[in-house]
Design a protein around this motif. Structure first.
Motif, PDB file in Angstrom:
ATOM      1  N   THR A 275      43.229  39.769  30.335  1.00 25.28           N
ATOM      2  CA  THR A 275      42.094  38.905  30.646  1.00 25.28           C
ATOM      3  C   THR A 275      41.506  39.286  32.001  1.00 25.28           C
ATOM      4  OG1 THR A 275      43.102  37.114  29.400  1.00 25.28           O
ATOM      5  CG2 THR A 275      41.359  36.519  30.964  1.00 25.28           C
ATOM      6  N   PRO A 276      40.197  39.485  32.085  1.00 21.50           N
ATOM      7  CA  PRO A 276      39.593  39.873  33.364  1.00 21.50           C
ATOM      8  C   PRO A 276      39.743  38.781  34.416  1.00 21.50           C
ATOM      9  CG  PRO A 276      38.086  40.266  31.525  1.00 21.50           C
ATOM     10  CD  PRO A 276      39.210  39.444  30.992  1.00 21.50           C
ATOM     11  N   ARG A 278      38.677  36.702  37.952  1.00 21.04           N
ATOM     12  CA  ARG A 278      37.378  36.256  38.422  1.00 21.04           C
ATOM     13  C   ARG A 278      36.686  37.389  39.186  1.00 21.04           C
ATOM     14  NH1 ARG A 278      34.498  31.698  39.127  1.00 21.04           N
ATOM     15  NH2 ARG A 278      33.061  31.581  40.900  1.00 21.04           N
ATOM     16  N   LYS A 280      35.654  40.139  37.846  1.00 25.73           N
ATOM     17  CA  LYS A 280      35.821  41.380  37.097  1.00 25.73           C
ATOM     18  C   LYS A 280      35.312  41.177  35.678  1.00 25.73           C
ATOM     19  CE  LYS A 280      38.100  43.452  40.457  1.00 25.73           C
ATOM     20  NZ  LYS A 280      37.652  44.697  41.120  1.00 25.73           N
ATOM     21  N   TYR A 281      34.976  42.291  35.014  1.00 22.08           N
ATOM     22  CA  TYR A 281      34.421  42.163  33.674  1.00 22.08           C
ATOM     23  C   TYR A 281      34.547  43.477  32.896  1.00 22.08           C
ATOM     24  CZ  TYR A 281      30.620  44.080  36.522  1.00 22.08           C
ATOM     25  OH  TYR A 281      29.891  44.818  37.422  1.00 22.08           O
ATOM     26  N   LYS A 292      31.703  34.840  30.971  1.00 23.31           N
ATOM     27  CA  LYS A 292      32.602  35.183  32.067  1.00 23.31           C
ATOM     28  C   LYS A 292      33.626  36.225  31.637  1.00 23.31           C
ATOM     29  CE  LYS A 292      35.492  33.005  35.601  1.00 23.31           C
ATOM     30  NZ  LYS A 292      36.035  31.717  36.099  1.00 23.31           N
ATOM     31  N   GLY A 293      33.629  37.349  32.334  1.00 20.05           N
ATOM     32  CA  GLY A 293      34.563  38.425  32.050  1.00 20.05           C
ATOM     33  C   GLY A 293      34.045  39.483  31.101  1.00 20.05           C
ATOM     34  N   TYR A 294      32.826  39.268  30.521  1.00 10.68           N
ATOM     35  CA  TYR A 294      32.284  40.198  29.531  1.00 10.68           C
ATOM     36  C   TYR A 294      30.782  40.348  29.779  1.00 10.68           C
ATOM     37  CZ  TYR A 294      36.768  39.039  27.566  1.00 10.68           C
ATOM     38  OH  TYR A 294      38.123  38.840  27.417  1.00 10.68           O
ATOM     39  N   ASP A 418      30.223  29.413  31.635  1.00 14.38           N
ATOM     40  CA  ASP A 418      30.656  30.814  31.722  1.00 14.38           C
ATOM     41  C   ASP A 418      29.501  31.764  31.470  1.00 14.38           C
ATOM     42  OD1 ASP A 418      33.196  30.064  32.328  1.00 14.38           O
ATOM     43  OD2 ASP A 418      34.041  30.460  30.351  1.00 14.38           O
TER      44      ASP A 418
END
Length: 438
Positions: A275-276, A278, A280-281, A292-294, A418
């Motif tokens: 899981t990324p 915070r 990061k993505y 969020k994360g993607y 998100d």
């Protein structure tokens, strides 16, 4: 005698049985014993074990040892990589030779099967072995290769995901803008032969039965890694890095399952899903929500087209606004996952063409061939398949097609907090790119 035999011994009367057993010994030998002995001789008596290598293997071995090009064609890797693989399989993963078949021949038969998608009858003929031997050796090597793949498919830890990957830091095309990048994600389909009763759920949008393998291409991190194995029978996901290395695989979703749903299932069911953190993505295409994360590209609408694919910029005018400029570089950086899939399927035809094995074996082969892909790449031995793919689809001149998406579900996900968080990051990067160009 023929009349009694035609009736069958279980159907004879008492008088007929007496007549049958009073036959001359010669007749009994001729009618009963001899056929039984012939049957045993043909199907049960083993031939003397051959101590020497088969002539077929000697011929293939000569191609492997001749030069790198011949070896690459025969076993899908260069000579040094093949020799190193055989050594590792023996020393680390418990593969053993038999009295008449060496480790090199066993591995060669397996690689020939996976690389050329050959039926075992053809492999048996080429190597000068019987089909039972080829089948037995195939599964022995497959078992050992699974242990190799477990070590080769490595996922960065949570701490490593918080660091800036080395491959990204040294690439000034992306570093100043995509500082939160930790990998690229996409899905691909692998043809399978599911059971007849389950075939419908494996139909993909092309009307073929397939597995949906979701892959993440992570950036290169320093330090140690954790091994992650896809759960057999579950939906599929995989990860690779900027060096075109797979680092995570969630393996086996039916072809009818959409990429975004496969991702959701992997997140819910895999404790080791990377899981990324915070800030990061992963870069994803328009088949996933920008949340969020993607980080997804800008999508067009009925009123305005927003280009994304690299071919559109190569054959058309330059980016017309900040959204298209962002999409251009987003597609360029994300293309590493497309190139990685391209090399993997080019090298191992068994995951590209109609398979010869059942569903469970095909899932194992997906995992194993991804492990072999990483093994070859990490060997630091030049490989023509990798060189050709990089030269054909290098940044920013090549991009494969992306999957269709369910717009309603994606828009619903993007309307959340998100989604707003990720939209702000995307707008910030687009503004930076547009200002830098001007």
């Amino acid at each position: 005698m023929e009349e009694l035999q035609a009736k069958g011994i279980n159907n004879l009367s008492h008088e007929e049985l007496c007549e049958f057993f009073m036959l001359e010994d010669e007749q009994i030998d001729e009618q009963l014993v001899k056929p039984i002995m012939m049957y045993h001789e043909r199907y049960f008596r083993r031939q003397p074990m051959r101590r020497e290598s088969g002539l077929g293997w000697l011929n293939i071995q000569s191609h492997i040892e001749r030069d790198d090009a011949s070896c690459l064609h025969a076993v899908r890797m260069r000579r040094d990589a093949f020799q190193r693989l055989c050594h590792v399989m023996e020393i680390q993963y418990g593969l053993t030779a038999s009295d008449n078949i060496s480790i090199q021949e066993s591995v060669g038969m397996f690689l020939s099967t996976c690389g050329h998608n050959e039926v075992q009858r053809t492999v048996a003929r080429n190597f000068g072995r019987n089909q039972e031997t080829v089948n037995r050796k195939f599964h022995q090597v497959l078992n050992a290769m699974e242990r190799l793949a477990c070590d080769e498919l490595k996922t960065p830890s949570s701490q490593q995901l918080r660091e800036y990957p080395r491959s990204l830091r040294i690439d000034r095309r992306y570093w100043a803008f995509f500082q939160g990048f930790i990998g690229a994600m996409d899905g691909t389909h692998v043809p399978v032969l599911p059971p007849t009763e389950d075939r419908r759920i494996f139909w993909d949008r092309f009307g073929e039965t397939s597995l949906n393998i979701l892959a993440i291409c992570s950036a290169e991190f320093e330090g140690q890694y954790i091994c992650v194995i896809g759960m057999c029978g579950g939906p599929g996901l995989a990860i690779c890095d900027l060096d075109m290395l797979f680092t995570y695989i969630w393996n086996g979703a039916p072809g009818s399952v959409h990429d975004a749903r496969v991702l959701a299932i992997a997140q819910q069911n895999s404790q080791r899903f990377p899981t990324p953190p915070r800030g990061k993505y992963y870069l994803v295409d328009s088949g996933y929500a920008n949340k969020k994360g993607y980080l997804a590209p800008y999508r067009g609408n009925r009123r305005e087209e927003v280009r994304y694919h690299l071919e559109q910029f190569q054959s058309g005018p330059p980016p017309r606004n900040k959204e298209e400029l962002f999409n251009r570089w987003h597609a360029s950086l994300r293309s590493v996952i497309e190139r990685t899939f391209g090399i993997w399927k080019k090298k191992w035809r068994i995951v590209k063409e109609l398979p010869r094995y059942d569903l469970e074996t095909q899932k194992r082969l997906v995992f194993v061939t991804m492990g072999l892909h990483n093994f070859i790449r990490r060997s630091n031995i030049l490989d023509d398949d990798f060189i050709d793919e990089v030269s054909e689809t290098g940044d920013p001149n090549g991009q494969h097609g992306t999957d269709e998406n369910d717009i309603s579900e994606i828009e619903e996900a993007e309307s959340t907090t998100d989604g707003a968080y990720m939209a702000a990051i995307r707008n910030q990067i687009a503004d930076m790119l547009w200002a830098d160009q001007r």
